[in-house]
Enzyme design. Structure first.
Site, PDB file in Angstrom:
ATOM      1  CE  LYS A 252      -3.591   2.107   2.908  1.00 24.85           C
ATOM      2  NZ  LYS A 252      -2.977   3.268   3.559  1.00 24.85           N
ATOM      3  CG  HIS A 276      -1.022   7.345   4.525  1.00 28.83           C
ATOM      4  ND1 HIS A 276      -0.247   6.233   4.718  1.00 28.83           N
ATOM      5  CD2 HIS A 276      -1.666   7.532   5.718  1.00 28.83           C
ATOM      6  CE1 HIS A 276      -0.412   5.784   5.958  1.00 28.83           C
ATOM      7  NE2 HIS A 276      -1.263   6.555   6.580  1.00 28.83           N
TER       8      HIS A 276
HETATM    9  C1  LIG Z   1      -7.819   8.876  10.204  1.00 25.62           C
HETATM   10  C2  LIG Z   1      -6.973   8.066   9.263  1.00 25.62           C
HETATM   11  C3  LIG Z   1      -6.074   7.179   9.786  1.00 25.62           C
HETATM   12  C4  LIG Z   1      -5.286   6.398   8.932  1.00 25.62           C
HETATM   13  N1  LIG Z   1      -4.452   5.452   9.451  1.00 25.62           N
HETATM   14  C5  LIG Z   1      -3.805   4.610   8.628  1.00 25.62           C
HETATM   15  C6  LIG Z   1      -3.078   3.513   9.145  1.00 25.62           C
HETATM   16  O1  LIG Z   1      -3.021   3.294  10.353  1.00 25.62           O
HETATM   17  N2  LIG Z   1      -2.431   2.712   8.260  1.00 25.62           N
HETATM   18  C7  LIG Z   1      -2.479   2.915   6.906  1.00 25.62           C
HETATM   19  O2  LIG Z   1      -1.884   2.170   6.138  1.00 25.62           O
HETATM   20  N3  LIG Z   1      -3.208   3.938   6.391  1.00 25.62           N
HETATM   21  C8  LIG Z   1      -3.878   4.758   7.204  1.00 25.62           C
HETATM   22  N4  LIG Z   1      -4.644   5.762   6.682  1.00 25.62           N
HETATM   23  C9  LIG Z   1      -4.769   5.885   5.224  1.00 25.62           C
HETATM   24  C10 LIG Z   1      -5.957   5.045   4.722  1.00 25.62           C
HETATM   25  O3  LIG Z   1      -5.658   3.679   4.803  1.00 25.62           O
HETATM   26  C11 LIG Z   1      -6.283   5.350   3.258  1.00 25.62           C
HETATM   27  O4  LIG Z   1      -5.108   5.299   2.495  1.00 25.62           O
HETATM   28  C12 LIG Z   1      -6.960   6.708   3.069  1.00 25.62           C
HETATM   29  O5  LIG Z   1      -7.840   6.970   4.140  1.00 25.62           O
HETATM   30  C13 LIG Z   1      -7.723   6.722   1.777  1.00 25.62           C
HETATM   31  O6  LIG Z   1      -8.268   7.971   1.549  1.00 25.62           O
HETATM   32  P1  LIG Z   1      -9.794   8.394   1.911  1.00 25.62           P
HETATM   33  O7  LIG Z   1      -9.819   8.614   3.381  1.00 25.62           O
HETATM   34  O8  LIG Z   1      -9.976   9.627   1.121  1.00 25.62           O
HETATM   35  O9  LIG Z   1     -10.704   7.253   1.499  1.00 25.62           O
HETATM   36  C14 LIG Z   1      -5.413   6.554   7.522  1.00 25.62           C
HETATM   37  C15 LIG Z   1      -6.324   7.474   7.021  1.00 25.62           C
HETATM   38  C16 LIG Z   1      -7.114   8.223   7.870  1.00 25.62           C
HETATM   39  C17 LIG Z   1      -8.111   9.165   7.282  1.00 25.62           C
END
Ligand SMILES: Cc1cc2nc3c(=O)[nH]c(=O)nc-3n(C[C@H](O)[C@H](O)[C@H](O)COP(=O)(O)O)c2cc1C
Length: 383
Positions: A252, A276
């Site tokens: 990812k 991310h």
């Molecule tokens: C509040 C929050 C916490 C996140 N924490 C992680 C995480 O712990 N690990 C990770 O791989 N991605 C994390 N992400 C990224 C998400 O996996 C993802 O890539 C992203 O939310 C996609 O975009 P979207 O929120 O517009 O759907 C996080 C995203 C958000 C919004």
């Protein structure tokens, strides 16, 4: 408020129900938030082809992601601190996803632990791994994910160091966290959230406390996590993780065709085109704008998935049309969870499913597996 009809409605409700510092944690991007904004707005640059007088009956959204059957090509993305949007958040979201027939991905930085989620689900979920400096801890996480029968490991590659999110710093969500009277006030003005939170014992990083070395108490976790993200992580480590895990592996955080080729060389099962959610490199292009180039580079060698900015079923369909075999939603399910708990996650998924189904029909298609770029009328994306 009337029944939420859109993800934006759920976001409004979540803002009212979740203490500001945690709502902001979800609704934040790095620095100027330009990449966060572009993730969403670039979808609207893509126009769909309206078709008429073709048989639109008997439609299906069922497909597979890494060979696993899904009721629609939408998984729940791994998100840290999900149990702070709503008490027991990861357990509720995992159950909603399971009932909906889509994958749930548990973050390393979750509040509920791997074992908590396994205890309330019957079907395998996916586990997202952050590679820490402490390799014994990493191995322990992998073993626990195996013991919980997780059916895929999602290795996050775009967080070797943490991007800076101004909202979090201003809210005191830093390492170490700074708790002030402001936080007490933010929580006191969200009584339902507090009531739920008082009834659960899960308020800390469940995968870390009691498992990692030098984490004697809860207050030391943010500092541990901050110091433990491994800035030396390289492609060689991916081979080691693949070997230790031995099951389906998804990488990812790929946003560049050259990195996509390197990821395909590792023999992973899929990559997620992702920045991310705009939380790391501000100024990077949106995920959707990079998707066509990445599919062109590696689409015949590895399954390509996408996340970032999906706020409707139309967005999912556009990603599928441009070559994504699956997609993930982060904030949309967090808003649902914050707004209405498990029911809100189901509602977020249902909103997206309905929009996808109707859009597919109006584009003259009946089967998600037949969707390709022929449903796109035009786009102007410059990744
Ligand atoms: C509040 C929050 C916490 C996140 N924490 C992680 C995480 O712990 N690990 C990770 O791989 N991605 C994390 N992400 C990224 C998400 O996996 C993802 O890539 C992203 O939310 C996609 O975009 P979207 O929120 O517009 O759907 C996080 C995203 C958000 C919004």
């Amino acid at each position: 408020m009337a029944t939420p009809l859109t993800i934006a409605d759920l976001k409004k409700l979540a803002r009212r129900r979740v203490p500001k510092m945690f709502f902001d944690y979800a609704d934040s991007g790095a620095w100027t938030e330009s990449t966060y904004a572009a993730n969403e707005s670039d979808f609207s640059q893509i126009k769909l082809r309206q078709r008429v007088l073709v048989d639109m009956s008997n439609r299906t959204l069922e497909t597979t992601m890494i060979g696993q059957k899904v009721s629609m090509p939408v998984a729940l993305a791994p998100t840290g601190l999900t149990g702070m949007q709503h008490a027991d958040g990861e357990m509720l979201a995992a159950r909603a996803a399971e009932e909906f027939g889509v994958p749930f991905t548990l973050s390393t930085m979750s509040i509920c632990s791997i074992e908590d989620v396994a205890s309330v689900t019957a079907h395998p979920f996916w586990f997202q791994l952050y590679v820490m400096r402490d390799k014994d801890f990493v191995l322990d996480l992998i073993c626990r994910a195996k013991a919980a029968k997780c059916s895929a490991l999602v290795l996050t590659a775009d967080l070797q160091i943490l991007g800076q999110r101004h909202k979090d710093l201003r809210n005191g969500l830093s390492a170490p966290p700074k708790f002030t009277a402001k936080h007490v006030w933010q929580m006191a003005t969200r009584p339902l959230w507090c009531l739920d939170m008082l009834q659960t014992k899960r308020r800390y990083f469940g995968n870390i406390v009691g498992h990692a070395k030098n984490v004697a108490n809860v207050a030391s976790v943010p500092t541990f996590a901050h110091e433990q993200f491994d800035p030396r992580l390289s492609w060689a480590d991916v081979a080691w993780i693949k070997e230790q895990w031995g099951g389906p592996l998804i990488i990812k955080g790929i946003l560049d065709p050259e990195d996509a080729r390197a990821a395909a060389d590792t023999g992973a099962d899929a990559i997620i085109v992702s920045n991310h959610g705009g939380r790391q490199l501000d100024g990077a292009p949106s995920s959707i704008s990079m998707l066509p180039k990445i599919v062109e580079a590696v689409g015949d060698r590895i399954e390509v998935h996408l996340d970032g900015g999906i706020r409707s079923g139309q967005d999912v369909l556009k990603a599928v049309a441009l070559g994504a075999k699956g997609t993930y939603i982060g904030r949309p399910f967090l808003y649902g969870l914050g707004a209405m708990g498990k029911e809100g996650v189901t509602l977020a998924l249902d909103i997206i499913r309905k929009e996808m189904d109707i859009t597919m029909a109006l584009c003259g298609k009946r089967d998600i597996n037949d969707i390709d770029s022929s449903i796109i009328s035009g786009w102007q994306l410059d990744g």
